[in-house]
Design a protein around this motif. Structure first.
Motif, PDB file in Angstrom:
ATOM      1  N   ASP A 883       0.850  -1.066  -0.054  1.00  0.00           N
ATOM      2  CA  ASP A 883      -0.088  -0.064  -0.269  1.00  0.00           C
ATOM      3  C   ASP A 883       0.802   1.105  -0.102  1.00  0.00           C
ATOM      4  O   ASP A 883       1.337   1.628   1.087  1.00  0.00           O
ATOM      5  CB  ASP A 883      -0.752  -0.050   1.156  1.00  0.00           C
ATOM      6  CG  ASP A 883      -1.964   0.937   1.223  1.00  0.00           C
ATOM      7  OD1 ASP A 883      -2.009   1.745   0.281  1.00  0.00           O
ATOM      8  OD2 ASP A 883      -2.602   1.154   2.078  1.00  0.00           O
ATOM      9  N   LEU A 884       0.892   1.907  -1.004  1.00  0.00           N
ATOM     10  CA  LEU A 884       1.929   3.166  -1.243  1.00  0.00           C
ATOM     11  C   LEU A 884       1.182   4.295  -0.493  1.00  0.00           C
ATOM     12  O   LEU A 884       1.888   5.218  -0.123  1.00  0.00           O
ATOM     13  CB  LEU A 884       2.140   3.323  -2.729  1.00  0.00           C
ATOM     14  CG  LEU A 884       2.938   2.511  -3.374  1.00  0.00           C
ATOM     15  CD1 LEU A 884       3.195   2.993  -4.761  1.00  0.00           C
ATOM     16  CD2 LEU A 884       4.447   2.410  -2.952  1.00  0.00           C
ATOM     17  N   GLU A 885      -0.134   4.621  -0.602  1.00  0.00           N
ATOM     18  CA  GLU A 885      -0.723   5.463   0.090  1.00  0.00           C
ATOM     19  C   GLU A 885      -0.509   5.443   1.542  1.00  0.00           C
ATOM     20  O   GLU A 885      -0.136   6.567   2.288  1.00  0.00           O
ATOM     21  CB  GLU A 885      -2.436   5.399  -0.092  1.00  0.00           C
ATOM     22  CG  GLU A 885      -3.104   6.649   0.321  1.00  0.00           C
ATOM     23  CD  GLU A 885      -4.691   6.725  -0.058  1.00  0.00           C
ATOM     24  OE1 GLU A 885      -5.193   7.520   0.247  1.00  0.00           O
ATOM     25  OE2 GLU A 885      -4.814   5.538  -0.524  1.00  0.00           O
ATOM     26  N   SER A 886      -0.597   4.490   2.232  1.00  0.00           N
ATOM     27  CA  SER A 886      -0.208   4.280   3.709  1.00  0.00           C
ATOM     28  C   SER A 886       1.238   4.831   3.913  1.00  0.00           C
ATOM     29  O   SER A 886       1.594   5.447   4.899  1.00  0.00           O
ATOM     30  CB  SER A 886      -0.468   3.083   4.116  1.00  0.00           C
ATOM     31  OG  SER A 886       0.361   1.863   3.728  1.00  0.00           O
ATOM     32  N   SER A 887       2.164   4.272   3.018  1.00  0.00           N
ATOM     33  CA  SER A 887       3.574   4.823   3.175  1.00  0.00           C
ATOM     34  C   SER A 887       3.655   6.155   2.852  1.00  0.00           C
ATOM     35  O   SER A 887       4.470   6.941   3.806  1.00  0.00           O
ATOM     36  CB  SER A 887       4.182   4.091   1.999  1.00  0.00           C
ATOM     37  OG  SER A 887       4.467   2.692   2.148  1.00  0.00           O
ATOM     38  N   PHE A 888       2.946   6.909   2.137  1.00  0.00           N
ATOM     39  CA  PHE A 888       2.936   8.302   1.812  1.00  0.00           C
ATOM     40  C   PHE A 888       2.520   9.141   3.239  1.00  0.00           C
ATOM     41  O   PHE A 888       3.290   9.880   3.532  1.00  0.00           O
ATOM     42  CB  PHE A 888       1.998   8.609   0.632  1.00  0.00           C
ATOM     43  CG  PHE A 888       1.682  10.113   0.684  1.00  0.00           C
ATOM     44  CD1 PHE A 888       2.554  11.213   0.468  1.00  0.00           C
ATOM     45  CD2 PHE A 888       0.497  10.882   1.214  1.00  0.00           C
ATOM     46  CE1 PHE A 888       2.378  12.566   0.273  1.00  0.00           C
ATOM     47  CE2 PHE A 888       0.247  12.149   1.177  1.00  0.00           C
ATOM     48  CZ  PHE A 888       1.226  13.122   0.713  1.00  0.00           C
ATOM     49  N   TYR A 889       1.344   8.715   3.959  1.00  0.00           N
ATOM     50  CA  TYR A 889       1.145   9.226   4.927  1.00  0.00           C
ATOM     51  C   TYR A 889       1.801   9.006   6.372  1.00  0.00           C
ATOM     52  O   TYR A 889       1.903   9.723   7.410  1.00  0.00           O
ATOM     53  CB  TYR A 889      -0.621   8.929   5.257  1.00  0.00           C
ATOM     54  CG  TYR A 889      -1.597   9.471   4.566  1.00  0.00           C
ATOM     55  CD1 TYR A 889      -1.727  10.904   4.571  1.00  0.00           C
ATOM     56  CD2 TYR A 889      -2.252   8.550   3.474  1.00  0.00           C
ATOM     57  CE1 TYR A 889      -2.699  11.416   3.790  1.00  0.00           C
ATOM     58  CE2 TYR A 889      -3.112   9.464   2.685  1.00  0.00           C
ATOM     59  CZ  TYR A 889      -3.347  10.549   2.814  1.00  0.00           C
ATOM     60  OH  TYR A 889      -4.226  11.162   1.899  1.00  0.00           O
ATOM     61  N   LYS A 890       2.741   7.834   6.259  1.00  0.00           N
ATOM     62  CA  LYS A 890       3.557   7.335   7.113  1.00  0.00           C
ATOM     63  C   LYS A 890       4.818   8.387   7.162  1.00  0.00           C
ATOM     64  O   LYS A 890       5.250   8.852   8.086  1.00  0.00           O
ATOM     65  CB  LYS A 890       3.894   6.047   7.044  1.00  0.00           C
ATOM     66  CG  LYS A 890       4.886   5.387   7.850  1.00  0.00           C
ATOM     67  CD  LYS A 890       5.236   4.011   7.413  1.00  0.00           C
ATOM     68  CE  LYS A 890       6.406   3.117   8.163  1.00  0.00           C
ATOM     69  NZ  LYS A 890       6.593   2.043   7.869  1.00  0.00           N
ATOM     70  N   TYR A 891       5.100   8.842   6.069  1.00  0.00           N
ATOM     71  CA  TYR A 891       6.434   9.456   5.879  1.00  0.00           C
ATOM     72  C   TYR A 891       6.277  11.106   5.859  1.00  0.00           C
ATOM     73  O   TYR A 891       7.341  11.756   5.740  1.00  0.00           O
ATOM     74  CB  TYR A 891       7.385   8.893   4.864  1.00  0.00           C
ATOM     75  CG  TYR A 891       7.811   7.498   5.075  1.00  0.00           C
ATOM     76  CD1 TYR A 891       8.578   7.449   6.180  1.00  0.00           C
ATOM     77  CD2 TYR A 891       7.261   6.310   4.373  1.00  0.00           C
ATOM     78  CE1 TYR A 891       8.959   5.808   6.607  1.00  0.00           C
ATOM     79  CE2 TYR A 891       7.683   5.040   4.569  1.00  0.00           C
ATOM     80  CZ  TYR A 891       8.377   5.045   5.541  1.00  0.00           C
ATOM     81  OH  TYR A 891       8.917   3.481   5.913  1.00  0.00           O
ATOM     82  N   LYS A 892       5.067  11.405   5.305  1.00  0.00           N
ATOM     83  CA  LYS A 892       5.220  12.790   4.793  1.00  0.00           C
ATOM     84  C   LYS A 892       5.253  13.975   5.899  1.00  0.00           C
ATOM     85  O   LYS A 892       5.563  15.177   5.667  1.00  0.00           O
ATOM     86  CB  LYS A 892       3.697  13.109   4.310  1.00  0.00           C
ATOM     87  CG  LYS A 892       2.542  12.938   5.308  1.00  0.00           C
ATOM     88  CD  LYS A 892       1.059  13.575   4.652  1.00  0.00           C
ATOM     89  CE  LYS A 892       0.104  13.913   5.736  1.00  0.00           C
ATOM     90  NZ  LYS A 892      -1.204  14.307   5.208  1.00  0.00           N
ATOM     91  N   GLN A 893       5.149  13.770   7.335  1.00  0.00           N
ATOM     92  CA  GLN A 893       5.492  14.608   8.294  1.00  0.00           C
ATOM     93  C   GLN A 893       6.882  14.929   8.297  1.00  0.00           C
ATOM     94  O   GLN A 893       7.315  15.842   8.920  1.00  0.00           O
ATOM     95  CB  GLN A 893       5.127  14.035   9.422  1.00  0.00           C
ATOM     96  CG  GLN A 893       6.083  12.472  10.059  1.00  0.00           C
ATOM     97  CD  GLN A 893       6.068  12.310  11.497  1.00  0.00           C
ATOM     98  OE1 GLN A 893       6.102  13.365  12.267  1.00  0.00           O
ATOM     99  NE2 GLN A 893       6.193  11.137  11.898  1.00  0.00           N
ATOM    100  N   PHE A 894       8.011  14.077   7.828  1.00  0.00           N
ATOM    101  CA  PHE A 894       9.014  14.419   7.720  1.00  0.00           C
ATOM    102  C   PHE A 894       9.733  15.601   6.795  1.00  0.00           C
ATOM    103  O   PHE A 894       9.167  15.588   5.582  1.00  0.00           O
ATOM    104  CB  PHE A 894      10.313  13.136   7.574  1.00  0.00           C
ATOM    105  CG  PHE A 894       9.999  12.126   8.583  1.00  0.00           C
ATOM    106  CD1 PHE A 894      10.803  12.276   9.778  1.00  0.00           C
ATOM    107  CD2 PHE A 894       9.128  11.065   8.482  1.00  0.00           C
ATOM    108  CE1 PHE A 894      10.778  11.478  10.837  1.00  0.00           C
ATOM    109  CE2 PHE A 894       9.042  10.261   9.351  1.00  0.00           C
ATOM    110  CZ  PHE A 894       9.780  10.244  10.466  1.00  0.00           C
ATOM    111  N   LYS A 895      10.400  16.527   7.139  1.00  0.00           N
ATOM    112  CA  LYS A 895      10.615  17.707   6.502  1.00  0.00           C
ATOM    113  C   LYS A 895      11.628  17.345   5.229  1.00  0.00           C
ATOM    114  O   LYS A 895      11.504  17.979   4.094  1.00  0.00           O
ATOM    115  CB  LYS A 895      11.518  18.866   7.194  1.00  0.00           C
ATOM    116  CG  LYS A 895      10.526  19.410   8.379  1.00  0.00           C
ATOM    117  CD  LYS A 895       9.579  20.176   7.838  1.00  0.00           C
ATOM    118  CE  LYS A 895       8.948  20.621   8.816  1.00  0.00           C
ATOM    119  NZ  LYS A 895       7.569  21.658   8.391  1.00  0.00           N
ATOM    120  N   ASN A 896      12.377  16.252   5.623  1.00  0.00           N
ATOM    121  CA  ASN A 896      13.113  15.622   4.297  1.00  0.00           C
ATOM    122  C   ASN A 896      12.589  14.826   3.288  1.00  0.00           C
ATOM    123  O   ASN A 896      13.279  14.142   2.617  1.00  0.00           O
ATOM    124  CB  ASN A 896      14.399  15.022   4.849  1.00  0.00           C
ATOM    125  CG  ASN A 896      15.460  16.230   5.477  1.00  0.00           C
ATOM    126  OD1 ASN A 896      15.441  17.438   4.958  1.00  0.00           O
ATOM    127  ND2 ASN A 896      16.451  15.541   6.273  1.00  0.00           N
TER     128      ASN A 896
END
Length: 1042
Positions: A883-896
């Motif tokens: 699931d790529l969408e869950s990966s996106f919401y998992k990491y999007k908080q990181f500034k980098n």
């Protein structure tokens, strides 16, 4: 692990210039360093390298007995917790005429070789000069000194509160830190003529046995391939002779080509002409010496074994073996040997390896080139002199000579190197800095300072107390493994830090606790030290300590009382004379020591103590992430029990008659597991790190690098190795006592845990392992679920029923290369001044060299190193998560996050892997086009077609996409990419076509509309180069004038 602590602390000119230097060795449990030459023996002081004594053999002795070849010293165990030293040692020197010369070296610790006198020739001091001015004799001073001695005994300098950086501390520093230069005498004790001829010899530790070997039978009449051994008892000179042809276990009697005795674990390894590796041991049965042995392996080498050599680790069964040009690491286990890794595929034929006494690192020296390397236990290089020299210019300099060495020796405390320069003109004394890994905290220390990584950026350091400086200098880490006396207790240095930034330090019966230091960016508080004063009848030997909040947990190793009953009749060694005592001290008042209160830290602070009738192999503390008031302690005992203690703060329990009782700290036994059923599969005596996972499973890391999982089974399963665990009251209910033993990995130096909060709904516990080359990161729950004993064969149908059809049962780690950095911890990096995460980084330490003529030339420093690993986490999800969408919401908080996607796009475009899924993940972001263009600007044009093929678009369509979103900056940046991209069948690559012209006109209008006049000017200059006729510039003028 260790790093060099800058350039050498000092150096001396080589005192021997008329002949070659053969060896430099430290004599165990003495303050002496010995240098051997072909005709002489020189003794130096280990801390100052001051010459103490020497013996030069006469020309007659050299003519009759031959020149010196090799020096060896027998190891004798002593009580290192009390810093017992040897008064007499024997030096055994082999000559080239089959003689063994035994020197006797006597050390008088009550007499000093160097004395300080005043102008009236009155003795002021027996030792090195002091910084404190000596005081005249006074009656009041004598009375004070006598009172101190009566109250405190010999530890008159052990004050309650010690301000180490106060100017008034100078006298204390001098008193404890000063080194007396002992008076040493050396003389020849005995000369032995070896009848079987002397090819090599070894000394068994803590015994009188001398073992001599020879297989050079050139003078023998039968010229057989027999190898001969001679065992000599030097106490009574009784001799036993053995020949390899008489060994019943060695029937083929192939000639031994190389043999070496493991003095640390008392066995021989040898290689014969058939390329077979054998193990041999000497046993004593009914006062008669016998031999036994068996074959371990056959070296499958296509060429003849012309260069083979062994180097044994002093603390565990790791062996480095050079086989021709390969340097390999093997592991001995239950009389079998296993190849772990190849350290070097093209090793120099003359290299020399020195294992440290602690067994945690080794030094590789190439005598031909002089280059040397400092390596961790499994080969991670922390310092390489060749790379350091290559980074510098060719400017000749005296203080660069240590970068090329001919001989390197390691001190007994494993904190210093004695290095002889390649031209043998200088002898250097090099300090090392090492780390104590304490959960997520990394504490570094050297001979002078404790260093702490502050906010993952800088190193801050605090001076070590004078008495502990002396302890560190004088400690001997290796104290023997066999034939030890019951009085030969081993002292251990321990260092820890708590959540309130208090530091604690201990050795033997000394324990000190500091006041908190500030961990902020700008404010570093000065710390004070509270010295522990014991009123116990017996002295303590603290072998380990650690913190839980305000409580200091101490392990005290003591002698078992003669009247103590053995509560464990099934103990493996019921005659063990030592037991470990678990003690809890309340140190809460020391947090406020800066306030000026009269605070005492003594044995009255004791809250609880208990001995478990045995010693501990390992003890580790674990915290509960959800309940900060609770922790657990996991103990592995030498009688093969695993004990889990629960510690709870501020607990109220109900006792009889509904009465309640309040405990500041409540200690209970959660469970005890008997491990005797796996002792034949795992050498539990080698456990160096233990941890409990998810309150049910256990991890064991052995000194040999093997990582095991003791996995609790939810249901009965055939093949479980432990089913006899006992659950004590107070433990969790509903559990079961079936466990599987699973080998997870090899060559592991350490493992640690990290909880990462990706978002409110995604908090994951990770474990990360270091194997000297890579960091391997696992989701803990995934590691437990997917680990199974591969030796147990399960039917495919049964396994499919257990795990399902769509379940991926392969365990994949997040793999990160260390790239020369020794990792210390994994951490989430916060934005400065904010509470948001910036990235996930690997924090480590690295050495770097700089040349500054204004500061004396070469400087070598250690600094905190960062390695971005957020991109490795994202890449792992791309490869192994659906699931790529869950990966996106998992990491999007990181500034980098966007930068990491750009890095991955660059990598995957060049390697042509996972591009489709990566682009799908990038499309979830709001700045997908920004990521694409930034990457395309930095990559070669040859990879552009691959990018457009994956997106199923063309350069023109992509430009229209940018124009549609009306982002003038992206359009402008993409224009260069767009104009340079041409298909291969175009004939006129440098001419602008109609599509190019239309795109340029659109971008010019956008720039004009947004007021970007500087970009308009730069674009027109670029267009003039592409279209020199100026027709396009005229069209641009017309468009802008409309």
């Amino acid at each position: 692990m260790v790093w060099i602590n800058g350039c050498p602390q000092f150096s001396i000119d080589s005192p021997i210039t008329h002949e070659d230097i053969i060896q430099i060795i430290h004599i165990p449990h003495t303050p002496l360093v010995t240098i051997l030459t072909p005709t002489s023996v020189y003794i130096f002081h280990q801390f100052t390298l001051l010459p103490l004594t020497s013996h030069v053999r006469s020309p007659t002795s050299i003519e009759n007995n031959g020149k010196n070849l090799e020096l060896k010293v027998k190891h004798v165990s002593v009580n290192t917790s009390k810093f017992q030293k040897l008064n007499t040692v024997n030096l055994f020197i082999q000559t080239d005429s089959n003689y063994l010369i035994i020197y006797q070296c006597q050390i008088n610790y009550s007499k000093s070789l160097y004395e300080v006198h005043n102008s009236n020739n009155e003795l002021i001091q027996t030792g090195l000069p002091l910084s404190d001015t000596s005081l005249k004799f006074s009656l009041s001073g004598l009375i004070k000194s006598a009172t101190k001695s009566i109250i405190h005994g010999n530890e008159e300098s052990l004050v309650n509160l010690e301000n180490i950086e106060s100017i008034n501390n100078a006298s204390l520093e001098d008193e404890l830190g000063n080194s007396a230069i002992e008076f040493v005498k050396i003389s020849i004790f005995k000369i032995l003529k070896i009848g079987i001829k002397l090819q090599n010899f070894w000394l068994q530790q803590n015994s009188h046995y001398l073992i001599i070997f020879n297989n050079n039978n050139t003078d023998s009449e039968d010229k057989t391939e027999d190898s001969r051994f001679q065992v000599v008892n030097i106490f009574n000179f009784k001799t036993d002779l053995f020949q390899s042809s008489e060994f019943s276990w060695y029937k083929q009697n192939s000639k031994i080509t190389y043999i070496k005795f493991n003095v640390f674990f008392n066995y021989f390894l040898f290689v014969n002409r058939r390329n077979e590796l054998w193990i041999m041991e000497f046993d004593k049965e009914n006062k008669e010496i016998t031999t036994k042995g068996h074959k371990l392996l056959i070296f499958e080498e296509e060429e003849e074994l012309t260069n083979i050599q062994f180097w044994f680790n002093p603390q565990c069964q790791l062996i480095i073996i050079r086989v021709n040009h390969e340097l390999r690491m093997y592991k001995m286990e239950q009389n079998t040997i296993e190849l772990l890794k190849v350290l070097d595929e093209n090793a120099s034929p003359n290299l020399v390896i020195n294992w440290s006494p602690c067994g945690a690192y080794f030094v590789i020296t190439n005598p031909n080139t002089g280059y040397w390397k400092l390596c961790s236990k499994f080969g991670n290089v922390t310092f390489n002199s060749e790379e350091t020299l290559q980074e510098l210019d060719d400017h000749p300099e005296e203080n660069r000579k240590f970068l090329k060495a001919s001989i390197i020796s390691i001190s007994g405390n494993a904190m210093n190197l004695y290095l002889l320069s390649h031209d043998k003109s200088k002898l250097f004394f090099i300090n090392l800095v090492r780390i104590i890994s304490d959960a997520q905290r990394g504490l570094l220390y050297d001979n002078e300072y404790i260093s702490i990584i502050q906010n993952n950026r800088n190193l801050i350091r605090f001076p070590i107390l004078p008495k502990f400086k002396k302890f560190l200098s004088n400690q001997e880490i290796y104290n023997g493994n066999i034939n030890k006396s019951i009085k030969s207790a081993t002292g251990k240095f321990s260092l820890a830090r708590n959540d309130f930034n208090q530091i604690s330090i201990s050795y033997g019966d000394c324990l000190s606790v500091s006041t908190p230091y500030c961990s902020g960016d700008d404010k570093i508080n000065h710390i004070l030290w509270f010295n522990f004063k014991s009123y116990f009848a017996e002295s303590m030997n603290i072998v380990k300590h650690f913190w839980f909040k305000d409580y200091l947990l101490v392990v005290n190793r003591k002698s078992k009382h003669a009247f103590t009953d053995d509560d464990n009749p099934n103990s493996v060694d019921s005659n063990d004379h030592l037991v470990d005592e678990f003690i809890v001290f309340d140190t809460s008042s020391t947090r406020y020591g800066m306030g000026g209160e009269d605070i005492s830290f003594n044995s009255d602070s004791l809250l609880w103590k208990y001995d478990f009738k045995t010693t501990f192999v390992d003890i580790q503390i674990g915290t509960d992430v959800q309940d900060k008031q609770t922790c657990h302690v996991v103990i592995v005992t030498s009688d093969y029990r695993l004990i889990v203690l629960d510690l709870t703060m501020d607990k109220t329990i109900t006792i009889k008659n509904d009465e309640t009782k309040f405990y500041k700290i409540f200690i209970s036994v959660r469970k005890t597991i008997l491990l005797s059923s796996i002792k034949n599969k795992v050498n539990l005596d080698d456990v160096i790190q233990t941890s409990m996972v998810n309150n049910r499973h256990f991890l064991f890391l052995l000194d040999t690098g093997d990582l095991y999982l003791l996995k609790n089974q939810q249901s009965n399963r055939q093949g479980s190795v432990i089913s006899n665990s006992s659950m004590h009251s107070g433990g969790s209910t509903g559990g079961n006592n079936l466990y599987d033993l699973i080998k997870l990995n090899v060559n592991i130096e350490f493992f640690k845990f990290k909880t990462i909060r990706f978002n409110k709904s995604s908090i994951i516990d990770f474990i990360y392992l270091f194997n000297s080359e890579h960091i391997l990161i696992y989701d803990i729950n995934e590691l437990i679920d997917k680990s199974y004993d591969k030796s147990i064969q399960t039917a495919p149908q049964t396994r499919d029923m257990l795990i399902g059809d769509d379940y991926d049962d392969e365990l994949h780690p997040i793999l990160i290369e260390s790239q020369g950095m020794h990792p210390i911890k994994l951490d989430s990096i916060l934005e400065i001044g904010q509470d948001t995460y910036k990235s996930l980084d690997l924090i480590g330490l690295e050495s770097f060299a700089i040349y500054k003529q204004t500061t004396g030339g070469l400087l070598i420093k250690n600094r905190v190193a960062h390695k971005l690993i957020l991109n490795n986490f994202i890449e792992f999800d791309l490869l192994h998560k659906g699931d790529l969408e869950s990966s996106f919401y998992k990491y999007k908080q990181f500034k980098n996050f966007h930068y990491c996607l750009e890095l991955l796009l660059f990598k995957n475009l060049t390697l042509n892997q996972s591009l489709k899924r990566l682009c799908q993940l990038i499309e979830f972001t709001d700045n997908a086009e920004y990521i694409y263009i930034n990457c395309l600007r930095k990559i070669e044009a040859d990879y552009w077609p691959r990018f457009f093929d994956v997106l199923e678009t063309t350069p023109v369509k992509f430009m229209n996409r940018l124009i549609e979103i009306d982002n003038v900056e992206l359009c402008y940046n993409y224009l260069i990419i767009y104009l340079n991209y041409k298909t291969e069948d175009e004939t006129k690559k440098d001419q602008l076509n109609s599509d190019d012209i239309q795109v340029i006109l659109k971008i010019i209008k956008m720039l004009d509309k947004s007021g970007r006049w500087d970009w308009c000017f730069e674009l027109c200059r670029f267009i003039k180069l592409l279209e020199p006729t100026g027709n396009l510039l005229v069209k641009i003028q017309q468009e802008l004038s409309q």
